[in-house]
Design a protein around this motif. Structure first.
Motif, PDB file in Angstrom:
ATOM      1  N   GLN A 242       0.706  -1.384   0.127  1.00 40.36           N
ATOM      2  CA  GLN A 242      -0.090  -0.067  -0.137  1.00 40.36           C
ATOM      3  C   GLN A 242       0.797   1.080   0.176  1.00 40.36           C
ATOM      4  OE1 GLN A 242      -2.656  -0.658   3.614  1.00 40.36           O
ATOM      5  NE2 GLN A 242      -3.822  -1.747   2.385  1.00 40.36           N
ATOM      6  N   VAL A 243       2.119   1.232   0.849  1.00 39.86           N
ATOM      7  CA  VAL A 243       2.791   2.553   0.959  1.00 39.86           C
ATOM      8  C   VAL A 243       3.275   2.617  -0.422  1.00 39.86           C
ATOM      9  CG1 VAL A 243       4.921   3.482   1.977  1.00 39.86           C
ATOM     10  CG2 VAL A 243       3.316   2.332   3.443  1.00 39.86           C
ATOM     11  N   THR A 244       4.011   1.660  -0.960  1.00 40.51           N
ATOM     12  CA  THR A 244       4.628   1.757  -2.298  1.00 40.51           C
ATOM     13  C   THR A 244       3.705   2.326  -3.465  1.00 40.51           C
ATOM     14  OG1 THR A 244       6.296  -0.146  -1.973  1.00 40.51           O
ATOM     15  CG2 THR A 244       6.122   0.464  -4.000  1.00 40.51           C
ATOM     16  N   GLU A 245       2.452   1.736  -3.426  1.00 39.23           N
ATOM     17  CA  GLU A 245       1.442   2.413  -4.449  1.00 39.23           C
ATOM     18  C   GLU A 245       1.224   3.746  -4.173  1.00 39.23           C
ATOM     19  OE1 GLU A 245      -1.852  -0.052  -3.798  1.00 39.23           O
ATOM     20  OE2 GLU A 245      -1.150  -1.794  -4.717  1.00 39.23           O
ATOM     21  N   GLN A 246       1.453   4.222  -2.998  1.00 43.64           N
ATOM     22  CA  GLN A 246       1.003   5.843  -2.659  1.00 43.64           C
ATOM     23  C   GLN A 246       2.519   6.534  -3.089  1.00 43.64           C
ATOM     24  OE1 GLN A 246      -1.493   7.135  -1.679  1.00 43.64           O
ATOM     25  NE2 GLN A 246      -2.782   5.387  -1.457  1.00 43.64           N
ATOM     26  N   VAL A 247       3.567   6.029  -2.940  1.00 43.05           N
ATOM     27  CA  VAL A 247       4.778   6.546  -3.536  1.00 43.05           C
ATOM     28  C   VAL A 247       4.880   6.811  -5.018  1.00 43.05           C
ATOM     29  CG1 VAL A 247       7.484   6.118  -3.668  1.00 43.05           C
ATOM     30  CG2 VAL A 247       6.078   5.572  -1.420  1.00 43.05           C
ATOM     31  N   VAL A 248       4.294   5.637  -5.720  1.00 39.36           N
ATOM     32  CA  VAL A 248       4.515   5.932  -7.087  1.00 39.36           C
ATOM     33  C   VAL A 248       3.568   6.991  -7.506  1.00 39.36           C
ATOM     34  CG1 VAL A 248       3.585   4.549  -9.189  1.00 39.36           C
ATOM     35  CG2 VAL A 248       4.927   3.718  -7.313  1.00 39.36           C
ATOM     36  N   THR A 249       2.474   7.262  -6.898  1.00 40.33           N
ATOM     37  CA  THR A 249       1.302   8.068  -7.295  1.00 40.33           C
ATOM     38  C   THR A 249       2.140   9.526  -7.010  1.00 40.33           C
ATOM     39  OG1 THR A 249      -0.360   6.794  -6.849  1.00 40.33           O
ATOM     40  CG2 THR A 249      -0.943   8.975  -6.846  1.00 40.33           C
ATOM     41  N   TYR A 250       2.508   9.836  -5.761  1.00 40.72           N
ATOM     42  CA  TYR A 250       2.890  11.124  -5.494  1.00 40.72           C
ATOM     43  C   TYR A 250       4.356  11.503  -5.610  1.00 40.72           C
ATOM     44  CZ  TYR A 250      -1.757  11.439  -3.222  1.00 40.72           C
ATOM     45  OH  TYR A 250      -2.965  11.509  -3.216  1.00 40.72           O
ATOM     46  N   SER A 251       5.265  10.630  -5.774  1.00 38.99           N
ATOM     47  CA  SER A 251       6.567  10.920  -5.937  1.00 38.99           C
ATOM     48  C   SER A 251       7.042   9.721  -7.002  1.00 38.99           C
ATOM     49  CB  SER A 251       7.244  10.532  -4.731  1.00 38.99           C
ATOM     50  OG  SER A 251       6.727  11.629  -3.716  1.00 38.99           O
ATOM     51  N   PRO A 252       6.792   9.860  -8.287  1.00 36.26           N
ATOM     52  CA  PRO A 252       6.964   8.947  -9.318  1.00 36.26           C
ATOM     53  C   PRO A 252       8.651   8.684  -9.436  1.00 36.26           C
ATOM     54  CG  PRO A 252       6.060  10.552 -10.264  1.00 36.26           C
ATOM     55  CD  PRO A 252       5.756  10.760  -8.763  1.00 36.26           C
ATOM     56  N   ASP A 253       9.263   9.834  -9.142  1.00 38.74           N
ATOM     57  CA  ASP A 253      10.800  10.075  -9.584  1.00 38.74           C
ATOM     58  C   ASP A 253      11.601   9.916  -8.278  1.00 38.74           C
ATOM     59  OD1 ASP A 253      10.309  10.542 -12.622  1.00 38.74           O
ATOM     60  OD2 ASP A 253       9.913  12.737 -11.849  1.00 38.74           O
ATOM     61  N   SER A 254      10.878   9.228  -7.254  1.00 36.42           N
ATOM     62  CA  SER A 254      11.766   9.136  -5.997  1.00 36.42           C
ATOM     63  C   SER A 254      12.726   7.796  -6.023  1.00 36.42           C
ATOM     64  CB  SER A 254      10.874   9.065  -4.981  1.00 36.42           C
ATOM     65  OG  SER A 254       9.982   7.926  -4.989  1.00 36.42           O
ATOM     66  N   ILE A 255      13.624   7.736  -5.102  1.00 30.71           N
ATOM     67  CA  ILE A 255      14.200   6.660  -4.688  1.00 30.71           C
ATOM     68  C   ILE A 255      13.890   6.392  -3.537  1.00 30.71           C
ATOM     69  CG2 ILE A 255      16.708   6.077  -3.964  1.00 30.71           C
ATOM     70  CD1 ILE A 255      17.843   8.052  -5.565  1.00 30.71           C
ATOM     71  N   ILE A 256      13.690   4.934  -3.358  1.00 34.13           N
ATOM     72  CA  ILE A 256      12.856   4.480  -2.223  1.00 34.13           C
ATOM     73  C   ILE A 256      13.986   3.446  -1.420  1.00 34.13           C
ATOM     74  CG2 ILE A 256      11.231   2.496  -1.365  1.00 34.13           C
ATOM     75  CD1 ILE A 256       9.633   2.991  -4.051  1.00 34.13           C
TER      76      ILE A 256
ATOM     77  N   PHE B  74       9.686   0.507 -10.491  1.00 36.47           N
ATOM     78  CA  PHE B  74      10.946   1.546 -10.660  1.00 36.47           C
ATOM     79  C   PHE B  74      12.077   0.519 -11.197  1.00 36.47           C
ATOM     80  CE2 PHE B  74       9.891   5.121  -7.206  1.00 36.47           C
ATOM     81  CZ  PHE B  74       8.677   5.289  -7.967  1.00 36.47           C
ATOM     82  N   PRO B  75      13.157   1.256 -11.750  1.00 33.86           N
ATOM     83  CA  PRO B  75      14.326   0.490 -11.974  1.00 33.86           C
ATOM     84  C   PRO B  75      15.133   0.141 -10.709  1.00 33.86           C
ATOM     85  CG  PRO B  75      14.750   2.833 -12.586  1.00 33.86           C
ATOM     86  CD  PRO B  75      13.082   2.594 -12.029  1.00 33.86           C
ATOM     87  N   ARG B  76      15.873  -1.013 -10.771  1.00 29.39           N
ATOM     88  CA  ARG B  76      16.479  -1.532  -9.548  1.00 29.39           C
ATOM     89  C   ARG B  76      17.314  -0.443  -8.916  1.00 29.39           C
ATOM     90  NH1 ARG B  76      21.853  -5.319 -10.653  1.00 29.39           N
ATOM     91  NH2 ARG B  76      22.929  -4.083 -12.113  1.00 29.39           N
ATOM     92  N   GLU B  77      17.832   0.639  -9.602  1.00 28.61           N
ATOM     93  CA  GLU B  77      18.672   1.522  -9.195  1.00 28.61           C
ATOM     94  C   GLU B  77      18.027   2.459  -8.140  1.00 28.61           C
ATOM     95  OE1 GLU B  77      20.289   0.265 -12.782  1.00 28.61           O
ATOM     96  OE2 GLU B  77      18.406   0.967 -12.211  1.00 28.61           O
ATOM     97  N   ARG B  78      16.638   2.472  -8.297  1.00 23.87           N
ATOM     98  CA  ARG B  78      16.017   3.358  -7.242  1.00 23.87           C
ATOM     99  C   ARG B  78      15.183   2.802  -6.146  1.00 23.87           C
ATOM    100  NH1 ARG B  78      12.026   6.603  -9.433  1.00 23.87           N
ATOM    101  NH2 ARG B  78      11.748   5.823 -11.521  1.00 23.87           N
TER     102      ARG B  78
END
Length: 308
Positions: A101-115, A135-139
């Protein structure tokens, strides 16, 4: 313009990390939690420390993912903690839903972020975040080896009576009972520890490192470690935000490196502004390769439990 870092989960690990980040003074920090008013209260308390400690970082507590929009880095700490007698494996199903659930929200609001994933079982949760985010493995990076290595270095420094700064070490593999401390490559001021510590004692230190988290859980009675884990995440963020390109062991998605394919396992990586900029391959002995594969197999079992 300041960087923006979101920490999901305002428990002990999350809130301690937010405090450390605020004191770094290089980013504004958002602390998210589902508990009403709790992150807001903690954030305000930290913010009011700014005049005393001399930082201008903005610290925002929130119950809304909208406040996390445009984050450069998102750290996932939320999840059920490990309790005495509970292995990291027991946590997998409990925390799978939360991290998804958290990851889905991250994708919605910060699609260019590093997790950066901190939730246990660490390697499996990193694998989950990678799959859910796309996300690519780098992120998508897991914090594991930095903490395990810090524990290993601590015990070695105590054993030989040296500064922790002089102790260099690596701990590879999954974040759990099967981790692989590379004592062969461990040095104190450039001196191999085999010249300073008996083989029997080294093995005892290696085992204590493997049991490091469980030892603290047992001592606390309730809860788990948070000072060293938050410091370990901070070191990773330092290297990313400041583009230091430090080499440290993290959980990374391997694509053939170390003979492992399609799995998150702790290995040395170079961390810079883009996240993982290189997976560093160390030449391992046959025995070390065997232990690393065993650790990878344990992670694979957890991933299978999640059905991903």
């Amino acid at each position: 313009m300041r960087s923006k870092i979101t920490v999901v989960g305002a428990g002990f690990v999350g809130s301690t990390l937010v405090q450390r980040l605020a004191e770094r003074d290089y980013a504004d920090v958002v602390m998210f939690d589902i508990v009403p008013n709790m992150p807001q209260g903690k954030a305000l308390d930290m913010l009011e420390a700014g005049p005393v400690l001399g930082f201008d970082s903005q610290v925002t507590g929130t119950n809304s993912y909208e406040d996390t929009v445009g984050s450069d880095i998102v750290v996932i700490t939320s999840g059920f903690p490990r309790k005495p007698g509970m292995s990291r494996d027991d946590l997998v199903k409990k925390n799978q839903e939360i991290v998804s659930q958290v990851t889905e929200q991250v994708v919605t609001y910060s699609p260019d972020s590093i997790i950066i994933v901190v939730t246990n079982p660490l390697d499996a949760m990193a694998q989950l975040a990678h799959k859910v985010s796309g996300f690519p493995r780098e992120r998508v990076i897991g914090m594991a080896g930095v903490l395990d290595t810090a524990r290993f270095r601590t015990f070695i420094a105590q054993e030989v009576g040296a500064s922790v700064k002089d102790v260099q070490a690596y701990v590879l593999g999954g974040h759990g009972d099967t981790m692989v401390p590379l004592s062969r490559l461990c040095t104190v001021a450039g001196i191999p520890i085999a010249q300073l510590i008996s083989a029997e004692r080294i093995e005892q230190i290696v085992q204590r490192t493997r049991d490091g988290g469980a030892e603290i859980v047992k001592l606390l009675g309730t809860g788990s470690a948070y000072f060293a884990p938050s410091a370990s995440v901070l070191q990773m963020i330092d290297s990313i935000i400041l583009d230091k390109k430090m080499i440290m062991p993290c959980a990374a998605y391997l694509q053939g490196e170390y003979g492992i394919e399609g799995l998150y396992v702790g290995v040395p990586v170079k961390l810079g502004a883009k996240g993982i900029e290189e997976v560093v391959e160390i030449e391992l002995t046959p025995k070390e390769k065997e232990l690393l594969q065993k650790s990878a197999d344990a992670v694979k079992e957890l991933v299978a439990v999640m059905g991903i």
